[in-house]
Motif scaffolding. Structure first.
Motif, PDB file in Angstrom:
ATOM      1  N   ASP A 213     -19.629  38.749 -33.377  1.00 24.30           N
ATOM      2  CA  ASP A 213     -19.973  39.630 -34.304  1.00 24.30           C
ATOM      3  C   ASP A 213     -19.174  39.710 -35.680  1.00 24.30           C
ATOM      4  OD1 ASP A 213     -17.689  40.464 -32.766  1.00 24.30           O
ATOM      5  OD2 ASP A 213     -18.403  42.683 -32.808  1.00 24.30           O
ATOM      6  N   LEU A 214     -17.990  38.792 -35.528  1.00 18.46           N
ATOM      7  CA  LEU A 214     -17.246  38.753 -37.093  1.00 18.46           C
ATOM      8  C   LEU A 214     -18.097  37.985 -37.733  1.00 18.46           C
ATOM      9  CD1 LEU A 214     -13.798  37.769 -35.344  1.00 18.46           C
ATOM     10  CD2 LEU A 214     -14.635  39.953 -36.116  1.00 18.46           C
ATOM     11  N   SER A 215     -17.503  38.073 -39.092  1.00 18.26           N
ATOM     12  CA  SER A 215     -18.258  37.616 -40.408  1.00 18.26           C
ATOM     13  C   SER A 215     -17.831  36.273 -40.428  1.00 18.26           C
ATOM     14  CB  SER A 215     -17.902  38.235 -41.561  1.00 18.26           C
ATOM     15  OG  SER A 215     -16.443  38.062 -42.067  1.00 18.26           O
ATOM     16  N   ILE A 216     -18.785  35.248 -41.061  1.00 21.93           N
ATOM     17  CA  ILE A 216     -18.209  33.976 -40.855  1.00 21.93           C
ATOM     18  C   ILE A 216     -16.809  33.693 -41.550  1.00 21.93           C
ATOM     19  CG2 ILE A 216     -19.467  33.441 -43.263  1.00 21.93           C
ATOM     20  CD1 ILE A 216     -19.353  31.241 -39.797  1.00 21.93           C
ATOM     21  N   GLU A 217     -16.447  34.474 -42.730  1.00 23.17           N
ATOM     22  CA  GLU A 217     -15.144  34.193 -43.305  1.00 23.17           C
ATOM     23  C   GLU A 217     -14.305  34.494 -42.461  1.00 23.17           C
ATOM     24  OE1 GLU A 217     -17.753  35.795 -44.488  1.00 23.17           O
ATOM     25  OE2 GLU A 217     -18.373  34.524 -46.234  1.00 23.17           O
ATOM     26  N   GLU A 218     -14.436  35.660 -41.417  1.00 15.94           N
ATOM     27  CA  GLU A 218     -13.312  35.956 -40.364  1.00 15.94           C
ATOM     28  C   GLU A 218     -13.149  34.825 -39.103  1.00 15.94           C
ATOM     29  OE1 GLU A 218     -13.103  40.827 -40.486  1.00 15.94           O
ATOM     30  OE2 GLU A 218     -15.025  39.744 -39.586  1.00 15.94           O
ATOM     31  N   GLN A 219     -14.346  34.476 -38.827  1.00 19.40           N
ATOM     32  CA  GLN A 219     -14.322  33.259 -38.012  1.00 19.40           C
ATOM     33  C   GLN A 219     -13.639  31.884 -38.472  1.00 19.40           C
ATOM     34  OE1 GLN A 219     -17.698  32.855 -35.379  1.00 19.40           O
ATOM     35  NE2 GLN A 219     -18.729  34.337 -36.299  1.00 19.40           N
ATOM     36  N   GLU A 268     -27.180  33.157 -40.024  1.00 16.37           N
ATOM     37  CA  GLU A 268     -28.127  33.933 -40.308  1.00 16.37           C
ATOM     38  C   GLU A 268     -27.517  35.265 -41.275  1.00 16.37           C
ATOM     39  OE1 GLU A 268     -30.613  35.464 -37.540  1.00 16.37           O
ATOM     40  OE2 GLU A 268     -31.368  33.619 -36.995  1.00 16.37           O
ATOM     41  N   THR A 269     -26.222  35.573 -40.943  1.00 17.49           N
ATOM     42  CA  THR A 269     -25.451  36.366 -41.698  1.00 17.49           C
ATOM     43  C   THR A 269     -24.933  36.070 -42.972  1.00 17.49           C
ATOM     44  OG1 THR A 269     -23.378  35.614 -40.721  1.00 17.49           O
ATOM     45  CG2 THR A 269     -24.628  37.720 -39.519  1.00 17.49           C
ATOM     46  N   THR A 270     -25.057  34.697 -43.613  1.00 14.06           N
ATOM     47  CA  THR A 270     -24.791  34.181 -44.944  1.00 14.06           C
ATOM     48  C   THR A 270     -26.033  33.996 -45.546  1.00 14.06           C
ATOM     49  OG1 THR A 270     -24.583  32.043 -44.169  1.00 14.06           O
ATOM     50  CG2 THR A 270     -22.792  33.265 -43.635  1.00 14.06           C
ATOM     51  N   ASP A 271     -25.768  33.590 -46.906  1.00 10.03           N
ATOM     52  CA  ASP A 271     -27.019  33.164 -47.605  1.00 10.03           C
ATOM     53  C   ASP A 271     -26.899  31.643 -48.031  1.00 10.03           C
ATOM     54  OD1 ASP A 271     -24.696  33.155 -49.083  1.00 10.03           O
ATOM     55  OD2 ASP A 271     -25.264  33.950 -51.199  1.00 10.03           O
ATOM     56  N   ASP A 272     -26.412  31.051 -46.851  1.00  7.61           N
ATOM     57  CA  ASP A 272     -26.215  29.327 -47.173  1.00  7.61           C
ATOM     58  C   ASP A 272     -27.591  28.861 -46.972  1.00  7.61           C
ATOM     59  OD1 ASP A 272     -23.583  29.867 -46.836  1.00  7.61           O
ATOM     60  OD2 ASP A 272     -23.414  29.089 -44.747  1.00  7.61           O
ATOM     61  N   GLU A 273     -28.572  29.274 -46.087  1.00  3.60           N
ATOM     62  CA  GLU A 273     -29.881  28.672 -46.269  1.00  3.60           C
ATOM     63  C   GLU A 273     -30.681  28.965 -47.729  1.00  3.60           C
ATOM     64  OE1 GLU A 273     -33.957  28.592 -43.503  1.00  3.60           O
ATOM     65  OE2 GLU A 273     -32.497  30.155 -43.233  1.00  3.60           O
ATOM     66  N   LYS A 274     -30.402  30.034 -48.321  1.00  2.00           N
ATOM     67  CA  LYS A 274     -30.929  30.555 -49.403  1.00  2.00           C
ATOM     68  C   LYS A 274     -30.497  29.470 -50.663  1.00  2.00           C
ATOM     69  CE  LYS A 274     -31.229  34.308 -52.535  1.00  2.00           C
ATOM     70  NZ  LYS A 274     -31.108  35.892 -53.045  1.00  2.00           N
ATOM     71  N   LYS A 275     -29.308  29.283 -50.643  1.00  2.00           N
ATOM     72  CA  LYS A 275     -28.643  28.439 -51.591  1.00  2.00           C
ATOM     73  C   LYS A 275     -28.954  26.909 -51.179  1.00  2.00           C
ATOM     74  CE  LYS A 275     -24.284  30.990 -52.157  1.00  2.00           C
ATOM     75  NZ  LYS A 275     -22.673  30.759 -51.907  1.00  2.00           N
ATOM     76  N   ASP A 276     -29.248  26.433 -49.739  1.00  2.16           N
ATOM     77  CA  ASP A 276     -29.848  25.293 -49.713  1.00  2.16           C
ATOM     78  C   ASP A 276     -31.205  24.843 -50.366  1.00  2.16           C
ATOM     79  OD1 ASP A 276     -27.780  24.349 -48.049  1.00  2.16           O
ATOM     80  OD2 ASP A 276     -28.856  25.386 -46.223  1.00  2.16           O
ATOM     81  N   LEU A 277     -31.942  25.909 -50.165  1.00  2.00           N
ATOM     82  CA  LEU A 277     -33.475  25.989 -50.877  1.00  2.00           C
ATOM     83  C   LEU A 277     -33.264  25.947 -52.252  1.00  2.00           C
ATOM     84  CD1 LEU A 277     -35.223  28.452 -48.462  1.00  2.00           C
ATOM     85  CD2 LEU A 277     -35.122  25.907 -48.524  1.00  2.00           C
ATOM     86  N   TYR A 378     -19.705  24.520 -44.508  1.00  2.00           N
ATOM     87  CA  TYR A 378     -19.295  24.335 -43.336  1.00  2.00           C
ATOM     88  C   TYR A 378     -17.821  23.706 -43.407  1.00  2.00           C
ATOM     89  CZ  TYR A 378     -19.171  22.502 -38.290  1.00  2.00           C
ATOM     90  OH  TYR A 378     -18.995  22.122 -36.846  1.00  2.00           O
ATOM     91  N   ILE A 379     -17.932  22.637 -44.016  1.00  2.00           N
ATOM     92  CA  ILE A 379     -16.635  21.623 -44.053  1.00  2.00           C
ATOM     93  C   ILE A 379     -15.593  22.550 -44.589  1.00  2.00           C
ATOM     94  CG2 ILE A 379     -15.586  19.654 -45.463  1.00  2.00           C
ATOM     95  CD1 ILE A 379     -18.520  18.402 -45.168  1.00  2.00           C
ATOM     96  N   THR A 380     -15.887  23.237 -45.744  1.00  2.00           N
ATOM     97  CA  THR A 380     -14.998  24.068 -46.545  1.00  2.00           C
ATOM     98  C   THR A 380     -14.298  25.253 -45.528  1.00  2.00           C
ATOM     99  OG1 THR A 380     -15.703  23.620 -48.469  1.00  2.00           O
ATOM    100  CG2 THR A 380     -14.301  25.919 -48.250  1.00  2.00           C
ATOM    101  N   ARG A 381     -15.061  25.529 -44.615  1.00  2.00           N
ATOM    102  CA  ARG A 381     -14.776  26.743 -43.620  1.00  2.00           C
ATOM    103  C   ARG A 381     -13.899  26.270 -42.389  1.00  2.00           C
ATOM    104  NH1 ARG A 381     -20.735  29.145 -44.128  1.00  2.00           N
ATOM    105  NH2 ARG A 381     -20.383  30.499 -45.965  1.00  2.00           N
ATOM    106  N   PHE A 382     -14.409  25.092 -41.999  1.00  2.00           N
ATOM    107  CA  PHE A 382     -13.975  24.814 -40.565  1.00  2.00           C
ATOM    108  C   PHE A 382     -13.207  23.381 -40.627  1.00  2.00           C
ATOM    109  CE2 PHE A 382     -17.177  28.097 -39.894  1.00  2.00           C
ATOM    110  CZ  PHE A 382     -16.401  28.950 -39.018  1.00  2.00           C
ATOM    111  N   CYS A 383     -13.256  22.565 -41.719  1.00  2.00           N
ATOM    112  CA  CYS A 383     -12.400  21.335 -41.399  1.00  2.00           C
ATOM    113  C   CYS A 383     -10.901  21.606 -41.397  1.00  2.00           C
ATOM    114  CB  CYS A 383     -12.902  20.585 -42.654  1.00  2.00           C
ATOM    115  SG  CYS A 383     -12.022  19.025 -42.631  1.00  2.00           S
ATOM    116  N   ASN A 384     -10.255  20.654 -40.900  1.00  2.00           N
ATOM    117  CA  ASN A 384      -8.789  20.797 -40.861  1.00  2.00           C
ATOM    118  C   ASN A 384      -8.196  20.762 -42.315  1.00  2.00           C
ATOM    119  OD1 ASN A 384      -5.993  20.548 -40.582  1.00  2.00           O
ATOM    120  ND2 ASN A 384      -6.065  18.737 -39.085  1.00  2.00           N
TER     121      ASN A 384
END
Length: 415
Positions: A213-219, A268-277, A378-384
């Motif tokens: 339930d954490l935000s994607i930034e917190e994860q 779904e909690t982000t606007d990533d898909e909207k930015k993709d489109l 995804y790379i920005t958030r979770f890459c080493n």
């Protein structure tokens, strides 16, 4: 970033690719021009400031509430005794009336309930007649209903059709099992440090399973902290050499992100898909842009160059099929090397940075990679983070971010 169109093409000062804090590492538009390390420092400062402000606000509101309550209590003290006596009298009167009503209706209510139950219990003959009627109606419906209506899918079937194919889940499960076996085989070579790595990874995955339930930034922050802690333990506690630490961190990222992918990629909690489109729509709108307009120093008339362009487009599209951030980053690096080779063959000399960026923009426009923004995020958030801050991977990724930023901001002014 200050992108501009010159006679040579799209130009970006190489110093602008670096962290704006001046630490020497590569910056990123997603981190507001900071590198991963400086961005986390700025993020923590802002977060602590916000926490402090929220705490002060909560304390002030609590004081105001206590003061208001104290003043109301002093004004109501004189009335409290009279009010309590009134409430006691009212409660006693209500209880007496309820008891009287219960005594009056108890017997008749039980008799009425029994009669209603008997009426509701259908007789055996009546059940038989109802079943026969249902069967006759069903037979008539089959006779007179058109075949295409009888064959229409039910709601459950529609939901099942919308669900992901079981083959996709099987493929993901097979890949997860393969990665687990490879990871266990790898950490065995590290002996005791490897056991510690495995223990820390299992603990992290178990912790994250309770933090959906954490935000994607917190994860993302949790993942970055985990990378840092594991690297520090290997260096300080186990005295592992730097080159082995880097290799171990690559395997750690692969192991945990293979499992985390379905939860943290394009949530779904982000606007990533909207930015993709939005990016896909913008790229389709720029279909008229030619290599000459961008001053791309690549001649696709040369067969070898044309082959390099196709490979570069294939690599950037293939990025979306990867689940591990490092593997996505590897696709960007392969794409970029094909671009440099295409420029070198065309010009018969090594490619420069001013040649590379417009060509990368052209490749992105021509390939229109799926879920481009989601993959970058995804790379920005979770890459080493060490991979994004230095080296060729960091350089190529930063240029891709610049290329996407150019595409998003450019209009019909490309000439």
């Amino acid at each position: 970033m200050n992108l501009k169109s010159e006679r040579r093409g799209i130009h970006v000062d190489q110093s602008e690719l670096l962290c704006k804090k001046g630490c020497g590492y590569y910056g990123n538009p997603a981190w507001q021009g900071f590198c991963s390390k400086c961005w986390r420092e700025e993020y923590h400062k802002a977060r602590q400031k916000q926490i402090q402000e929220d705490w002060e606000l909560a304390e002030r509101l609590q004081r105001e509430e206590e003061e208001a309550y104290a003043s109301s209590q002093s004004s109501q003290g004189a009335q409290s005794l009279t009010f309590s006596k009134f409430e006691e009298k009212k409660t006693n009167e209500k209880t007496r009336k309820v008891t009287t009503v219960k005594k009056f209706f108890t017997a008749s209510s039980r008799a009425g309930a029994k009669k209603a139950a008997e009426e509701k219990t259908p007789k055996q003959g009546q059940l038989g007649r109802e079943r026969n009627a249902d069967n006759i109606l069903r037979d008539l419906k089959e006779i007179f209903t058109p075949s295409w209506e009888l064959a229409s899918p039910s709601e459950a079937e529609i939901q099942e059709a919308k669900a992901p194919s079981p083959s996709i889940h099987r493929q993901a499960s097979i890949e997860t099992d393969r990665v687990s076996k490879e990871f266990i085989e790898f950490i065995r070579t590290y002996q005791k440090p490897g056991q510690d790595i495995y223990k820390q990874c299992k603990l992290f995955l178990d912790t994250m399973s309770h933090k959906r339930d954490l935000s994607i930034e917190e994860q993302s922050e949790c993942a970055q902290d985990f990378y840092q802690n594991v690297a520090d333990r290997l260096q300080t506690r186990w005295k592992v050499p730097p080159e082995k630490v880097e290799k171990a961190m690559d395997e750690v990222e692969k192991y945990i992100m293979t499992r985390q992918y379905k939860y943290v990629f394009c949530p779904e909690t982000t606007d990533d898909e909207k930015k993709d489109l939005a990016v896909q729509k913008r790229i389709r709108a720029l279909h008229w842009v030619t290599p000459q307009m961008l001053c791309v120093p690549v001649s696709e008339e040369i067969p070898e160059v044309s082959d390099m362009v196709v490979k570069a487009i294939t690599d950037i599209i293939e990025m979306d099929s990867k689940r591990v951030p490092r593997d996505k980053l590897a696709c960007i690096t392969k794409c970029s090397k094909h671009i440099f080779n295409a420029i070198k063959i065309t010009k018969n000399e090594p490619a420069s940075a001013d040649d590379f960026l417009p060509t990368l923009i052209y490749i992105v426009l021509k390939g229109n990679p799926p879920r481009l923004q989601s993959n970058i995020q995804y790379i920005t958030r979770f890459c080493n983070p060490s991979r994004l801050m230095t080296g060729e991977d960091g350089y190529y990724f930063t240029n891709l971010c610049c290329a996407v930023a150019f595409i998003e901001k450019t209009g019909c002014s490309v000439t």
